[in-house]
Design an enzyme around this catalytic site. Sequence first.
Site, short mmCIF file in Angstrom:
data_model
loop_
_atom_site.label_atom_id
_atom_site.label_comp_id
_atom_site.label_asym_id
_atom_site.label_seq_id
_atom_site.Cartn_x
_atom_site.Cartn_y
_atom_site.Cartn_z
CD GLU A 167 -2.63 -1.34 2.20
OE1 GLU A 167 -2.74 -0.92 3.40
OE2 GLU A 167 -3.62 -2.44 2.53
CG ASN A 208 -0.86 -7.02 -1.88
OD1 ASN A 208 -0.81 -7.88 -2.12
ND2 ASN A 208 -0.68 -7.15 -0.56
CG HIS A 244 -9.49 -5.88 0.75
ND1 HIS A 244 -9.74 -6.59 2.21
CD2 HIS A 244 -8.85 -5.73 0.64
CE1 HIS A 244 -8.65 -7.06 2.06
NE2 HIS A 244 -8.13 -6.30 1.69
CD GLU A 273 -4.43 -8.18 1.51
OE1 GLU A 273 -5.59 -6.90 2.27
OE2 GLU A 273 -3.33 -7.76 2.03
CG ASP A 275 -12.61 -9.31 1.29
OD1 ASP A 275 -12.83 -7.44 1.30
OD2 ASP A 275 -12.07 -9.14 3.25
O1 9MR Z 1 -7.85 -8.12 8.38
C1 9MR Z 1 -6.92 -7.36 9.26
C2 9MR Z 1 -7.34 -6.83 10.15
O2 9MR Z 1 -7.70 -8.17 10.90
C3 9MR Z 1 -6.66 -5.84 11.38
O3 9MR Z 1 -7.43 -5.77 12.20
C4 9MR Z 1 -6.16 -4.85 9.96
C5 9MR Z 1 -5.19 -3.61 11.07
O4 9MR Z 1 -5.18 -2.67 9.53
O5 9MR Z 1 -5.79 -5.27 9.12
C6 9MR Z 1 -6.37 -6.15 8.26
O6 9MR Z 1 -5.38 -6.54 7.10
C7 9MR Z 1 -5.33 -5.56 5.85
C8 9MR Z 1 -4.23 -5.93 5.48
O7 9MR Z 1 -2.77 -6.61 6.46
C9 9MR Z 1 -3.46 -5.25 4.23
N1 9MR Z 1 -5.01 -4.73 3.22
C10 9MR Z 1 -5.78 -4.11 3.81
C11 9MR Z 1 -6.37 -5.86 5.40
C12 9MR Z 1 -7.36 -5.21 5.73
O8 9MR Z 1 -7.53 -3.82 6.49
#
Ligand code: 9MR
Length: 356
Positions: A167, A208, A244, A273, A275
């Site tokens: 990101e 990513n 997402h 990732e 969903d």
């Molecule tokens: O799914 C993850 C969640 O449990 C955490 O609280 C969050 C913290 O920022 O991160 C989520 O995973 C993220 C991933 O690491 C990077 N891309 C976005 C995902 C969803 O927020």
Amino acid sequence: MSHTNRFRMPVLALAAGALLATGVAAQPASAHGGPPLRTLAHRADVRIGTAVDMAALADDRTYRSTTAREFDSVTAENVMKWESVEPQRGVYDWKPADDLVRYARAHGQVVRGHTLVWHSQLPGWLTAGVADGSIGAAELRVILRKHITTEVKRYKGRIQQWDVVNEVFEEDGSLRNSIWLQQLGPSYIADAFRWAHAADPRAKLFLNDYNVEGVNPKSTAYYELAKRLRAEGVPVQGFGAQAHLAIQYGFPGDVSANLARFEALGMQTAFTEVDVRMILPVDEAKLATQASYFRRLLDACLGARSCKSFTVWGYTDRYSWVPGVFGGQGAATPMDEGYGRKPAYGALGEGLAAGR
Ligand code: 9MR
């Protein structure tokens, strides 16, 4: 913030809730309706993966067995992030990450490493040190190098793909104004890839991000970056689109064309990732739309030789991060809270069965 313990209802209540919410009884995962996704994926020459919630893996037997049965790739949803592995400076906690790597090995799964350089989920000691000036730019660079080297070496040979930087662009294609950019300048990206490559030369190293599934200013910024870095000999081998998605925003355009341009650079691609959330309540039409989005992403992957891995960000609504972050939205994964298979699960199975 933890999203792991929100759904601790008896399974019967969950099943009844799913029935009421959808008007259709989802098929329980235990009632076997065909080969597991990973069997179909193997035939299609793609890895089918999921993010894994380590608290659920420890506490929930159904989660444990389903993760093993359906997937042949796993990603740590949180436990390989910097705040988890080095909560205090120089004090490491590898236990949950080690547990996942061991679980994967025991079940014949590969591991996607997530993630080495991010602006989020950084340890408090690091952000505080930068904020109060006690960690200056030169020291921060040394700290970052040590973090990458230590973590990548620890899992050397056991991580198939690493999300090296996560990101790093804004929606308009400008570099994100993170502490990394502010303190180290844009060269931190090439440095991160070089350090990761030195620590495990065989791991495939990925960029990513989210909102980069189709062709848009953000994905084009990644394309230009990847092209330039590769021309300079920086070891960047993969492009990961998180995916997402949300049905209320429509399906992104030009997904195949986007994968194709990274493939033309000689890179691997992946959906990392996936969903597909919706505004609650769930109904049959929304579930059908959701299923079609999963299928279209999967088809784009299977249609690209470079795309060898398709990972969902959790496979059951029981542990999805979505409702905790997007108020009024959810139901983003292929199984409901009681592990019942939603149409999206069927769509993935059919898509994998159809193959490349
Ligand atoms: O799914 C993850 C969640 O449990 C955490 O609280 C969050 C913290 O920022 O991160 C989520 O995973 C993220 C991933 O690491 C990077 N891309 C976005 C995902 C969803 O927020």
